[in-house]
Design a protein around this motif. Structure first.
Motif, PDB file in Angstrom:
ATOM      1  N   THR A  53      31.458  33.360  40.249  1.00 31.28           N
ATOM      2  CA  THR A  53      32.456  33.537  41.301  1.00 31.28           C
ATOM      3  C   THR A  53      33.372  34.712  40.993  1.00 31.28           C
ATOM      4  OG1 THR A  53      32.376  31.213  41.897  1.00 31.28           O
ATOM      5  CG2 THR A  53      34.350  32.417  42.549  1.00 31.28           C
ATOM      6  N   LEU A  54      33.783  34.858  39.745  1.00 32.30           N
ATOM      7  CA  LEU A  54      34.639  35.994  39.388  1.00 32.30           C
ATOM      8  C   LEU A  54      33.913  37.324  39.592  1.00 32.30           C
ATOM      9  CD1 LEU A  54      36.505  34.660  36.230  1.00 32.30           C
ATOM     10  CD2 LEU A  54      37.410  34.946  38.556  1.00 32.30           C
ATOM     11  N   VAL A  55      32.636  37.371  39.267  1.00 33.02           N
ATOM     12  CA  VAL A  55      31.844  38.585  39.506  1.00 33.02           C
ATOM     13  C   VAL A  55      31.740  38.843  41.013  1.00 33.02           C
ATOM     14  CG1 VAL A  55      29.551  39.624  39.295  1.00 33.02           C
ATOM     15  CG2 VAL A  55      30.585  38.466  37.333  1.00 33.02           C
ATOM     16  N   PHE A  56      31.535  37.785  41.788  1.00 33.35           N
ATOM     17  CA  PHE A  56      31.491  37.899  43.243  1.00 33.35           C
ATOM     18  C   PHE A  56      32.814  38.450  43.780  1.00 33.35           C
ATOM     19  CE2 PHE A  56      32.755  35.834  47.235  1.00 33.35           C
ATOM     20  CZ  PHE A  56      31.797  36.337  48.105  1.00 33.35           C
ATOM     21  N   VAL A  57      33.923  37.904  43.307  1.00 37.54           N
ATOM     22  CA  VAL A  57      35.249  38.353  43.751  1.00 37.54           C
ATOM     23  C   VAL A  57      35.459  39.825  43.385  1.00 37.54           C
ATOM     24  CG1 VAL A  57      37.736  38.043  43.410  1.00 37.54           C
ATOM     25  CG2 VAL A  57      36.266  36.048  43.710  1.00 37.54           C
ATOM     26  N   ARG A  58      35.011  40.213  42.209  1.00 35.92           N
ATOM     27  CA  ARG A  58      35.141  41.614  41.789  1.00 35.92           C
ATOM     28  C   ARG A  58      34.377  42.532  42.739  1.00 35.92           C
ATOM     29  NH1 ARG A  58      32.061  44.646  37.295  1.00 35.92           N
ATOM     30  NH2 ARG A  58      30.612  43.226  38.201  1.00 35.92           N
ATOM     31  N   LYS A  59      33.170  42.138  43.115  1.00 33.10           N
ATOM     32  CA  LYS A  59      32.365  42.950  44.032  1.00 33.10           C
ATOM     33  C   LYS A  59      33.014  43.038  45.410  1.00 33.10           C
ATOM     34  CE  LYS A  59      27.984  42.293  41.700  1.00 33.10           C
ATOM     35  NZ  LYS A  59      26.617  41.771  41.774  1.00 33.10           N
ATOM     36  N   ILE A  60      33.551  41.940  45.894  1.00 32.53           N
ATOM     37  CA  ILE A  60      34.248  41.935  47.185  1.00 32.53           C
ATOM     38  C   ILE A  60      35.469  42.848  47.119  1.00 32.53           C
ATOM     39  CG2 ILE A  60      35.599  40.515  48.791  1.00 32.53           C
ATOM     40  CD1 ILE A  60      32.590  40.071  49.016  1.00 32.53           C
ATOM     41  N   ALA A  61      36.227  42.735  46.033  1.00 30.39           N
ATOM     42  CA  ALA A  61      37.419  43.577  45.871  1.00 30.39           C
ATOM     43  C   ALA A  61      37.035  45.060  45.895  1.00 30.39           C
ATOM     44  CB  ALA A  61      38.141  43.232  44.572  1.00 30.39           C
ATOM     45  N   GLU A  62      35.976  45.409  45.192  1.00 34.28           N
ATOM     46  CA  GLU A  62      35.526  46.804  45.169  1.00 34.28           C
ATOM     47  C   GLU A  62      35.141  47.282  46.565  1.00 34.28           C
ATOM     48  OE1 GLU A  62      32.343  46.900  42.336  1.00 34.28           O
ATOM     49  OE2 GLU A  62      33.697  46.777  40.609  1.00 34.28           O
ATOM     50  N   LYS A  63      34.410  46.456  47.307  1.00 35.87           N
ATOM     51  CA  LYS A  63      33.994  46.824  48.664  1.00 35.87           C
ATOM     52  C   LYS A  63      35.193  47.016  49.592  1.00 35.87           C
ATOM     53  CE  LYS A  63      29.426  44.723  48.685  1.00 35.87           C
ATOM     54  NZ  LYS A  63      28.583  43.665  49.245  1.00 35.87           N
ATOM     55  N   ARG A  64      36.243  46.233  49.369  1.00 36.09           N
ATOM     56  CA  ARG A  64      37.437  46.297  50.221  1.00 36.09           C
ATOM     57  C   ARG A  64      38.438  47.345  49.747  1.00 36.09           C
ATOM     58  NH1 ARG A  64      36.920  45.219  54.767  1.00 36.09           N
ATOM     59  NH2 ARG A  64      39.113  44.816  55.018  1.00 36.09           N
ATOM     60  N   GLY A  65      38.133  48.007  48.640  1.00 34.53           N
ATOM     61  CA  GLY A  65      39.051  49.014  48.117  1.00 34.53           C
ATOM     62  C   GLY A  65      40.239  48.415  47.395  1.00 34.53           C
ATOM     63  N   CYS A  66      40.077  47.204  46.896  1.00 33.36           N
ATOM     64  CA  CYS A  66      41.155  46.508  46.187  1.00 33.36           C
ATOM     65  C   CYS A  66      40.984  46.685  44.680  1.00 33.36           C
ATOM     66  CB  CYS A  66      41.128  45.015  46.503  1.00 33.36           C
ATOM     67  SG  CYS A  66      41.329  44.634  48.246  1.00 33.36           S
ATOM     68  N   ASP A  67      42.092  46.697  43.977  1.00 28.44           N
ATOM     69  CA  ASP A  67      42.073  46.691  42.519  1.00 28.44           C
ATOM     70  C   ASP A  67      42.190  45.247  42.063  1.00 28.44           C
ATOM     71  OD1 ASP A  67      41.987  49.482  42.259  1.00 28.44           O
ATOM     72  OD2 ASP A  67      44.150  49.639  42.431  1.00 28.44           O
ATOM     73  N   PHE A  81      34.331  35.469  27.850  1.00 33.16           N
ATOM     74  CA  PHE A  81      34.272  36.827  28.404  1.00 33.16           C
ATOM     75  C   PHE A  81      33.735  37.816  27.376  1.00 33.16           C
ATOM     76  CE2 PHE A  81      36.330  35.295  32.041  1.00 33.16           C
ATOM     77  CZ  PHE A  81      36.319  36.281  33.001  1.00 33.16           C
ATOM     78  N   HIS A  82      34.138  37.652  26.141  1.00 33.24           N
ATOM     79  CA  HIS A  82      33.659  38.552  25.083  1.00 33.24           C
ATOM     80  C   HIS A  82      32.158  38.367  24.842  1.00 33.24           C
ATOM     81  CE1 HIS A  82      33.764  41.105  21.587  1.00 33.24           C
ATOM     82  NE2 HIS A  82      33.187  40.151  20.876  1.00 33.24           N
ATOM     83  N   ILE A  83      31.707  37.132  24.752  1.00 31.42           N
ATOM     84  CA  ILE A  83      30.294  36.842  24.491  1.00 31.42           C
ATOM     85  C   ILE A  83      29.407  37.354  25.631  1.00 31.42           C
ATOM     86  CG2 ILE A  83      28.599  34.953  24.329  1.00 31.42           C
ATOM     87  CD1 ILE A  83      30.736  33.397  22.730  1.00 31.42           C
ATOM     88  N   THR A  84      29.874  37.195  26.855  1.00 32.23           N
ATOM     89  CA  THR A  84      29.064  37.599  28.012  1.00 32.23           C
ATOM     90  C   THR A  84      29.200  39.086  28.335  1.00 32.23           C
ATOM     91  OG1 THR A  84      30.853  37.027  29.535  1.00 32.23           O
ATOM     92  CG2 THR A  84      29.179  35.313  29.077  1.00 32.23           C
ATOM     93  N   GLY A  85      30.155  39.763  27.694  1.00 33.79           N
ATOM     94  CA  GLY A  85      30.380  41.178  27.974  1.00 33.79           C
ATOM     95  C   GLY A  85      31.225  41.424  29.205  1.00 33.79           C
ATOM     96  N   LEU A  86      31.699  40.359  29.829  1.00 28.77           N
ATOM     97  CA  LEU A  86      32.505  40.514  31.033  1.00 28.77           C
ATOM     98  C   LEU A  86      33.891  41.091  30.746  1.00 28.77           C
ATOM     99  CD1 LEU A  86      31.530  37.322  33.049  1.00 28.77           C
ATOM    100  CD2 LEU A  86      30.910  39.696  33.529  1.00 28.77           C
TER     101      LEU A  86
END
Length: 109
Positions: A53-67, A81-86
């Motif tokens: 879900t966090l990755v999904f939200v990040r992609k949506i934010a990028e598409k909308r021009g949001c930081d 987050f460290h183990i997964t590289g996120l």
């Protein structure tokens, strides 16, 4: 520029992720160029649903021009987050000075 502070509570699992995604879905068609901050202070645990879900939200934010920023990651969540590289894929804020300057609208999830 507008800022929104998302504050999920409890576990970011299937149920918690669904609540966060519902709120983000409502914002998709609102104005662009916003700051989105996800405050994870009240999140106890995160699983694959939460990470997805966090990755999904990040992609949506990028598409909308949001930081998009993450804030207040608990120790256990930082390890995930460290183990997964996120930790390299997200902007993670260390203090709230920037957030305070934005005066964000708070949305509990």
């Amino acid at each position: 520029m507008e800022a929104i502070l998302f504050r999920p509570q409890g576990n970011l699992d299937l149920k918690g992720s669904y609540r966060l995604k519902q709120i983000v879905d409502k914002l998709i068609f609102q104005s662009k160029n916003l700051y989105w901050i996800i405050d994870l202070a009240l999140v106890n645990k995160i699983n694959n649903f939460g990470l997805t879900t966090l990755v999904f939200v990040r992609k949506i934010a990028e598409k909308r021009g949001c930081d998009l920023y993450l804030f207040n990651l608990q120790d256990d969540i930082q390890v995930v987050f460290h183990i997964t590289g996120l930790d390299k894929e997200f902007q993670i804020l260390e203090d709230e000075t920037f957030i305070d300057s934005l005066k964000p609208k708070l949305l509990l999830c």
